[in-house]
Design a protein around this motif. Sequence first.
Motif, PDB file in Angstrom:
ATOM      1  N   ARG A  52      44.526  39.010  47.011  1.00 17.21           N
ATOM      2  CA  ARG A  52      44.537  40.122  47.967  1.00 17.21           C
ATOM      3  C   ARG A  52      44.594  41.450  47.220  1.00 17.21           C
ATOM      4  NH1 ARG A  52      47.264  40.190  53.800  1.00 17.21           N
ATOM      5  NH2 ARG A  52      46.852  42.363  54.360  1.00 17.21           N
ATOM      6  N   SER A  53      43.633  42.325  47.532  1.00 19.29           N
ATOM      7  CA  SER A  53      43.557  43.682  46.965  1.00 19.29           C
ATOM      8  C   SER A  53      43.816  43.697  45.461  1.00 19.29           C
ATOM      9  CB  SER A  53      44.561  44.602  47.676  1.00 19.29           C
ATOM     10  OG  SER A  53      44.306  44.636  49.060  1.00 19.29           O
ATOM     11  N   PRO A  54      42.968  43.042  44.678  1.00 11.13           N
ATOM     12  CA  PRO A  54      43.201  42.962  43.232  1.00 11.13           C
ATOM     13  C   PRO A  54      42.955  44.301  42.528  1.00 11.13           C
ATOM     14  CG  PRO A  54      41.069  42.041  43.759  1.00 11.13           C
ATOM     15  CD  PRO A  54      41.721  42.355  45.073  1.00 11.13           C
ATOM     16  N   LYS A  55      43.529  44.413  41.333  1.00  8.48           N
ATOM     17  CA  LYS A  55      43.315  45.598  40.494  1.00  8.48           C
ATOM     18  C   LYS A  55      42.535  45.245  39.224  1.00  8.48           C
ATOM     19  CE  LYS A  55      45.868  48.033  43.303  1.00  8.48           C
ATOM     20  NZ  LYS A  55      45.218  48.990  44.242  1.00  8.48           N
ATOM     21  N   ASN A  56      42.477  43.964  38.904  1.00  7.44           N
ATOM     22  CA  ASN A  56      41.876  43.529  37.634  1.00  7.44           C
ATOM     23  C   ASN A  56      40.432  43.067  37.814  1.00  7.44           C
ATOM     24  OD1 ASN A  56      42.735  41.320  39.177  1.00  7.44           O
ATOM     25  ND2 ASN A  56      42.961  39.996  37.376  1.00  7.44           N
ATOM     26  N   TYR A  57      39.578  43.936  38.366  1.00  5.69           N
ATOM     27  CA  TYR A  57      38.193  43.537  38.631  1.00  5.69           C
ATOM     28  C   TYR A  57      37.423  43.201  37.357  1.00  5.69           C
ATOM     29  CZ  TYR A  57      38.178  44.430  43.640  1.00  5.69           C
ATOM     30  OH  TYR A  57      38.413  44.354  44.994  1.00  5.69           O
ATOM     31  N   LEU A  59      38.233  39.615  36.631  1.00  2.00           N
ATOM     32  CA  LEU A  59      37.624  38.733  37.631  1.00  2.00           C
ATOM     33  C   LEU A  59      36.115  38.627  37.418  1.00  2.00           C
ATOM     34  CD1 LEU A  59      39.542  39.898  40.842  1.00  2.00           C
ATOM     35  CD2 LEU A  59      39.838  37.742  39.608  1.00  2.00           C
ATOM     36  N   TRP A  60      35.496  39.741  37.090  1.00  2.00           N
ATOM     37  CA  TRP A  60      34.043  39.772  36.864  1.00  2.00           C
ATOM     38  C   TRP A  60      33.662  38.894  35.673  1.00  2.00           C
ATOM     39  CZ3 TRP A  60      30.652  41.838  40.170  1.00  2.00           C
ATOM     40  CH2 TRP A  60      29.321  41.992  39.760  1.00  2.00           C
ATOM     41  N   PHE A  89      30.603  47.325  37.509  1.00  2.00           N
ATOM     42  CA  PHE A  89      30.504  46.159  36.625  1.00  2.00           C
ATOM     43  C   PHE A  89      29.106  45.534  36.600  1.00  2.00           C
ATOM     44  CE2 PHE A  89      34.765  46.485  38.452  1.00  2.00           C
ATOM     45  CZ  PHE A  89      35.518  46.656  37.300  1.00  2.00           C
ATOM     46  N   LEU A  90      28.202  46.027  37.432  1.00  3.64           N
ATOM     47  CA  LEU A  90      26.858  45.453  37.486  1.00  3.64           C
ATOM     48  C   LEU A  90      26.109  45.710  36.182  1.00  3.64           C
ATOM     49  CD1 LEU A  90      25.859  46.503  41.113  1.00  3.64           C
ATOM     50  CD2 LEU A  90      26.287  44.178  40.307  1.00  3.64           C
ATOM     51  N   GLN A 138      35.806  30.272  41.153  1.00  6.91           N
ATOM     52  CA  GLN A 138      35.421  31.116  42.279  1.00  6.91           C
ATOM     53  C   GLN A 138      36.672  31.781  42.843  1.00  6.91           C
ATOM     54  OE1 GLN A 138      31.629  28.957  44.281  1.00  6.91           O
ATOM     55  NE2 GLN A 138      33.560  27.950  44.703  1.00  6.91           N
ATOM     56  N   THR A 139      36.533  33.041  43.228  1.00 11.59           N
ATOM     57  CA  THR A 139      37.673  33.778  43.770  1.00 11.59           C
ATOM     58  C   THR A 139      37.288  34.442  45.082  1.00 11.59           C
ATOM     59  OG1 THR A 139      38.631  34.203  41.586  1.00 11.59           O
ATOM     60  CG2 THR A 139      39.286  35.678  43.369  1.00 11.59           C
ATOM     61  N   ILE A 140      38.178  34.319  46.077  1.00  7.92           N
ATOM     62  CA  ILE A 140      38.005  35.012  47.355  1.00  7.92           C
ATOM     63  C   ILE A 140      38.868  36.265  47.323  1.00  7.92           C
ATOM     64  CG2 ILE A 140      38.217  34.862  49.860  1.00  7.92           C
ATOM     65  CD1 ILE A 140      38.081  31.829  49.602  1.00  7.92           C
TER      66      ILE A 140
END
Length: 598
Positions: A29-34, A37-38, A60-61, A2-4
């Motif tokens: 904080r403010s990631p670029k690698n969505y 993460l997804w 990404f949905l 899980q990531t916040i």
Amino acid sequence: MQTIITHSDKGQRLAKRLIEAGLEATIIRSPKNYDQLWAENKALIFIGALGICVREIAPFLKDKKTDPAVINIDANGQFVQPVVSGHLGGANELACSLSKRMGAQPVITTVSDTSRLWALDALPARFNWKMECSGNLTRLMAAFVNGRKTALLLEARDKGTLFLETELPSHVDLFLKGSAVNPGDYQLIIAITPFLYDFGTKAIFYRPPMLHAGIGCQRDLLFDEFEKLLLDGFQQKGISPLSLASLGTVELKKNEPAFLKLSEKWNIPLRYFSGDELSKYKVPNPSERVREMTGSAGVAEASAMHLANNTLLIEKTKGHVADKNFTYAVAIDRRFERKGFVEIVGAGPGDPELISVKGKRMLQAADYILYAGSLVPRELTNYAKPGCVVESSAGMDLMLQMKSMKRFYDRGLLIVRLHTGDPCIYGAIQEQMNIMDQWGWQYHITPGISSFQAAAAALKSQFTIPEEVQTIVLTRGEGRTLMPEREQLHKLAESLSTMCIYLSAAIAVKVQQELLTHYPPETPVAVCYKLTWKDEKIYRCTLDTLVQTVEENNLKMTTLIVVGKAIDNRSGFSKLYDPSFTHEFREGIKAESREHGE
């Protein structure tokens, strides 16, 4: 994982609060690698404006069956909202959990939750079922939440069916046999069953893991054709392979490649047994040749019977792949079978609200309730559904009780035997279970709150004192029921423990006399009458005035006598909350560190 995800200092502080409150997650904080993460996370928790969250996840949905749970929390920690994958991904459940950690308001918008209806897509994960649908799942779920006429078919008995049966919406009709359902009368059919039915395009099937298949074969069986013939056979016999819980065979075949591959592909365990184990079963279709080779006259049949603890649903069936033979047999797990069943339920000490949630559900689902009328308030039977037969056992002897239950058991119905307190403490259930075992009945015990626990609560007392009293004795005085010599009250009294004495108000003279051999006369005593009932009475006295208290108040039945210095005690501290005490969840602080404010 899980990531916040946060974009502000305030959000960062809230994220740290969640971690400190026990949430297992990583803060970014403010990631670029969505994209990464997804793919890697089970849940993404955004802290900030909902619009930012939506824009960042939109590319990404893909599918609610595979997308991670996404939660959005405002930076002030007031509202927690599931964004996607509310049911299948667990976002709704996670949102409620996070809200409790923060004292926030969960914002749940899925219709089934706001309408207090079953979340049909979440049932498989909740109850370990597999789901298949004969029509368009989205449309059928919409029909359900919109209150369209629905049939519920239950051909299994487990925790999930108990939940559905006792939480039945007004637009749902209950059926216990598939043959009784007329598809033309309903817009949706929800079926919890291992059996195949043609309900057209309006059915959602849930398959409980309740079937066990025994298998046997000649060496080096070709897998693909074997699997195809097995599936065809299940189809012809009218059972779903999705309800298979396990495969079984003889130890001699534990490394058979076709069996190992089937176990792996279908994701069900392959269990194997010695010939001696399987030889104990009298199979319907014995083979002397198989007995000579394996020690069992029928590997497939005996394995299925052994795994299911039941007779066979499908007897030995033969198949042929090239020049190799195989056999299979199937049995229903006896624990899931919707046949006669007795649930022995602990009613608790008296207050209807002190019965367990499971006990209440059992009362709501029961077809017959036999309750201990001399000890259990009749109000508890008000949970019974319409049509349930309710009887008191107060005037019945043992065999009359058993014969009364047998009338319903033989019809395949659910019986609740309702006992006071916890049925395992002076509940007289042993002799009932003895007969049930002889008759081959299925039964289970749901525990209840005992009167000694209710006494502690009513007295606002902890029945143990650190380093002084660490034992609670549950016992009774010797009346018409004889006590073993080693358990006589005067011997148990040597420990000076907290003693909770059941069924003994009528022999208070003898109780007082025996206890005074070791307890001081001034020892605190509480005589508790009908604990948690509307007419509850508690009389405090000392041991030397016990008899006087009992006689003056004419106490005989439903009375518990509590003896010991723990009554009303407030001295002594446990180590559990001592700052210097280290345990699994907290590192102790040394005394010198506390003195220096470290």
